[in-house]
Design an enzyme around this catalytic site. Sequence first.
Site, mmCIF file in Angstrom:
data_model
loop_
_atom_site.group_PDB
_atom_site.id
_atom_site.type_symbol
_atom_site.label_atom_id
_atom_site.label_comp_id
_atom_site.label_asym_id
_atom_site.label_seq_id
_atom_site.Cartn_x
_atom_site.Cartn_y
_atom_site.Cartn_z
ATOM 1 N N CYS A 86 0.816 -1.128 -0.001
ATOM 2 C CA CYS A 86 0.037 0.014 -0.017
ATOM 3 C C CYS A 86 0.751 1.329 0.128
ATOM 4 O O CYS A 86 1.612 1.485 -0.858
ATOM 5 C CB CYS A 86 -1.085 -0.184 1.273
ATOM 6 N N HIS A 203 -3.320 -5.597 0.733
ATOM 7 C CA HIS A 203 -2.834 -5.834 2.240
ATOM 8 C C HIS A 203 -2.783 -7.382 2.461
ATOM 9 O O HIS A 203 -3.716 -7.948 3.195
ATOM 10 C CB HIS A 203 -3.752 -5.226 3.248
ATOM 11 N N GLU A 205 -1.251 -8.934 4.921
ATOM 12 C CA GLU A 205 -1.183 -8.968 6.270
ATOM 13 C C GLU A 205 -2.618 -8.887 7.077
ATOM 14 O O GLU A 205 -2.795 -9.423 7.829
ATOM 15 C CB GLU A 205 -0.295 -7.893 6.880
#
Lengths: 228, 732
Positions: A86, A203, A205
Site C-alpha cells: 500500500c 494488504h 497482512e
Amino acid sequence: MKFGVVVFPGSNCERDCYHVVKNVLGQESKYLWHKDRDLGGVDVLIIPGGFSYGDYLRAGSIARFSPIMEEIIRFAKRGGLVIGICNGFQILVESGLLPGALMVNKNLKFICEDVYLRVETTDTPFTRLFRKHEVVKMPIAHKEGNYFAPPDVIKRLEDEERVVFRYSTPDGEIAEDANPNGSVNNIAGIVNEGRNVLGMMPHPERMAEKILGGDDGKKVFASLLEVF
Amino acid sequence: MKEPEVTPQLAEELGLKREEYERILSILGRKPNYTELGIFAAMWSEHCSYKSSRKFLKRFPTSGPQVIQGPGENAGVVDIGDGLAVVFKMESHNHPSYIEPYQGAATGVGGILRDIFTMGARPIANMDSLHFGELDFPRMKFLVEGVVAGIGDYGNCVGVPTVAGETYFEKEYNYNILVNAFTLGIAKKDKIFYGRASGPGNKVLYVGSRTGRDGIHGATMASEEFSEDTEEKKPTVQVGDPFTEKLLLEACLEVMDKDLIVGIQDMGAAGLTSSSFEMAGRAATGMILHLDRVPVREEGMTPYEIMLSESQERMLIVAKKGKEEEVKKIFEKWDLQAVEIGEIIEEQVIRGYFKGEKVFELPVKPLTEEAPVYDRPRKKPLYLEEVKNLDPLPEPEDYEKIIKQLIIRPNIASKRWIYRQYDHMVQINTVIRPGGDAALLRIKGTEKYLALVVESNARYVYLDPLEGSKWIMAEAAVNLACVGARPLAITDCLNFGNPEKPEIMWQFEQSVEGISQACEVFETPVVSGNVSFYNETNGKPILPTPAIGMVGIKEGMKKVPQNYFAGEGNSIYLLGSSPLSIAGSEYLKMLTGEIKGELPSLNLELIKNSVEALIELWNRGIIESSHDISEGGAAIALLEMTFGKKIGFMVKLPKDIRKDFFLFSEVPGKILVEVKKGNAEKVIEVAEKWKIPLTFLGTTGGERAIVEGVFDLSINEVFHLWDSALEKTLTA
C-alpha cells in the site's frame, strides 16, 4: 528468518505486519525507525501501509527522503528482499525501486474492501507457495492505488513476467468491473528486475488469519520462508 | 492591542445571560477583564458546563462491578478481565459539520480520538451515528459527501478502523445534521491516566500543534441555535491534521508507557481554558500559566485568543517532577513540540501571565464544579397526543411492489457506499465488519471479543421519548447478542433542541428516564457521554435524538456469528416476541409521509431473556446465523439474510395476523435465527430455559425469497436494488 518493519511517521500498518510475522509465522520481527541507518541485519524488509508524512504533497513522496531510505535502496540493490504494501508500494515507486506511479483512484474516493487477485507469476520469492493463475482474496484500503506507467514500461513489465498480481473476478477473469481503482491492465502488484522487491496495493497482512475472513495473504510471507 | 470594554452587552454577545454576568461580578467582587469574561463565557457555555442537563444526568445508573471510571473524566473506563480495560466515549460535532462538513466531521473524529488516548488507551475502533436531511434537499448531498470523506480521511490516516455506524435521512435534519463520533481504546487496567493537575510544583507542558486563531468561540457557537448567518460562522470551525494526531497519539502513549507524567488532557472545546481549569478542578489545585510561551501560528495573538483557540491536535500535560526533559525528548522524536508553560500551585486559582504581566486571575471552582446548574421548566409537548392517531391503513395488495420500494429507501438501503470509504480493517482485529448487526473485534492475546454498536432511531423517541428510548436500548442490546456478546456498558450522545423550551426539556428528561430504566434491566451502566442542545434552526428543532453506543463482550469463538444464511435446507425460527405495530416504521412513513402511531410498551425483562438465550446459542455454536428485526421489519430482515451467500428462503406467516404488520413492524425484541436440522431440539431447549417464545417460520434455500401467498422475489434482483440504491441517489 528476521523481518524488519520500517516505521515512518504516519505509518499505521506496522503493528499488523509485525504481528503476522511474529505471531502467525513465528519469525523474528523488529521495528526499524525511519531516522536510523542501521537495518539490524534483517533478511526481509517490510515497508508497511499508512500515511507516511501524512501523504502530504503526494503519497510516499516525502518518506523517500528519510535517512533509512538510502539504506533500503542499498539493501535492495544488493538483492535484499523488500515488500512494500500500500503506502509502502507508493514509497518504492517514489524512490525509483519500482517503475510507474500510483494515481488517485478513478472514483476519487478511498476504497476499503476485499478484492480478488489472480497470481500472475510464481517465479518470485514472494509467490512461490501460490499456484500460477490461482485466484486469491485480499483487502485493499487506499485512495491512491491507480497504477500507471507508460505503455513501453507496461510492456516490459508484462514481457518479463514482473506483474505479480492483477485484480480479477472470483473466476480469475481480468475484467474492467473487477478493477477497483482504474489501474492499467488491472495491475495490483509488481516486482523489480531482480525480482527481490515487491510492491502491492492489497494488504496480505490483513488476510493472514482465518478469523479475519481468510488466510490467502499469509502465503506472501510464508513463501519467503522457503527461500532460506 | 486595545481590548473591548467589558459591559453586560458584551457578556451577552459572548452568550452569557444577564443573571450569569451578575453572578460573575459577585464571584469576583469586581468587573472581569476581557480575557476573564471570555473564559467564563466558554466554561459556562452549555457545551462545557452541561448546565441544563446536569441535574437530569444524575439519574443515569453509572456504577457496576465492571466500571473503573464513570462519567466526569475524558472517557469512561470498563474492566474486561485479563488485566485489560476498554475506554470509550461518544461525542457530537453537529454544528461544525453543518457549517463545514469535511473539517467539522474530521475534527469530530480527532477530538474523540484524543479523549480516548489521553487516558492511556490505544484507540482500536471508531463508530459514527449520522443523521442527515432529505437527499433532495439543497446542499444535502454535499453535506453527506463531506462528512463521510472527513470521517474517512481522519480515521484512515490515524489508522483507527471505523467498524460500525448508522446513517439516517429525515427532513427534520435538513437544517441541522447530526455527526456523532465514538471511539474505543484498550489499555492495561492499572495504567489508566486521568485529566488531573496534581502535585503543586509540577510543571505544565503544552504539546502538539501550534495555537492559531481557528475555532475561537467554537464552544459558544455550539451552544446557540442556528439562523441564516451560518455561513459567517465558518471561522469558528477548526481545521484538522490527522498526521499530527497520529504523531501525538504515539508520543503520548510513549510518555505514558514510560511513566513520565502525572496527568494529561486534550485541549478540546474551549481549548487551553477548559483543559487547564478542568484539570485543576479535578485535582483541587491551581495553575500558573505563561501564555507568551505557548507556541503560536500567528503573530500578535492576544491572551484572549490563546486561551480560547480551538486549534486541533494539542494536549496539556503535567509532567512528573524531574521527568520534563525526558518528556520533551520523546515529543522531539515524533517531530512535535513540548513546551513548559507553567506549573501547578496549591491555591485553587489560575493565573495567566503574558510577558511578565498578569492578564487574568480566576478561581477554579466557580468555573468548574460550581458552574451554574439550571432546573429548567418542563412541559409535555402537545404534538404527542396528535401523533397517536393513526388513520386506518388499508392492507396492501401488491407486496412485491411495496418491498421493492422499501428496500431502496435511503434508511433501508445498504450503506456500503459510506463504509467503503472508511478503513474498517486496519489493526487487523475486525472479525465482523460494517454491515453486521454489530461489529466484532478480537482482542489479540486473549480469548475475548469486543462487540460494538451505535443505535438511535429518533422516530421512536419523537413519538414517545420514554418508551422510544427503551426501544433504542433494546435494539442495541439485541444487536450485540446477535454477534454472541453480552452488553457491558454504554456511552451516549444526547442530541436535542433548545433546552430553554419546556417541551424540549420534557423530551430530554423522559428520554434520560427511558435510557436509565433500560440500563438497569440490561445491567449496562452509562460510563461517559455528551449532550448536544440547541439543535434547532430558526426555531425548528430536530427529532429528539439520543444515540447510544453500546459495548459488549463475547467469550470464546465456537462459530463466527454471521447475520446471513449459512446453508440450504436449514430452519428459520423467530426467537423472542414483541407486539406487532407499524408505529414509527419506515413502512408507515413511506406510505403516508408521516411519523405517527402509539408505541406499544416493551417487556424489557423478556428481551433481556432473549439476549441471554441468543448469547447461549452462539456460545454453544448451535445456530448458523442470527439477525434482529429492526428498520423495515421482518421482511427486510429476512431479505438481508439472503444477501451474504445468496441463499433464499421459503417462509409461511403465522395465521390470524395482519400480514403487513407482521412483515413491517419494527418493534424491537425479535430475532431471526437459522438452525441446522440436527440442532433444533437443542435450540428449543434453550428457548424453554429462558422462557422465550420460539416460532418456526420456514426453511432456507433456493434463489428466491418466498413468503407463501404474499411475495416471491428473486434475491439477486432485490440484492442489486438494495446494494446500489444509496450510491445511485447520491450520484444522481
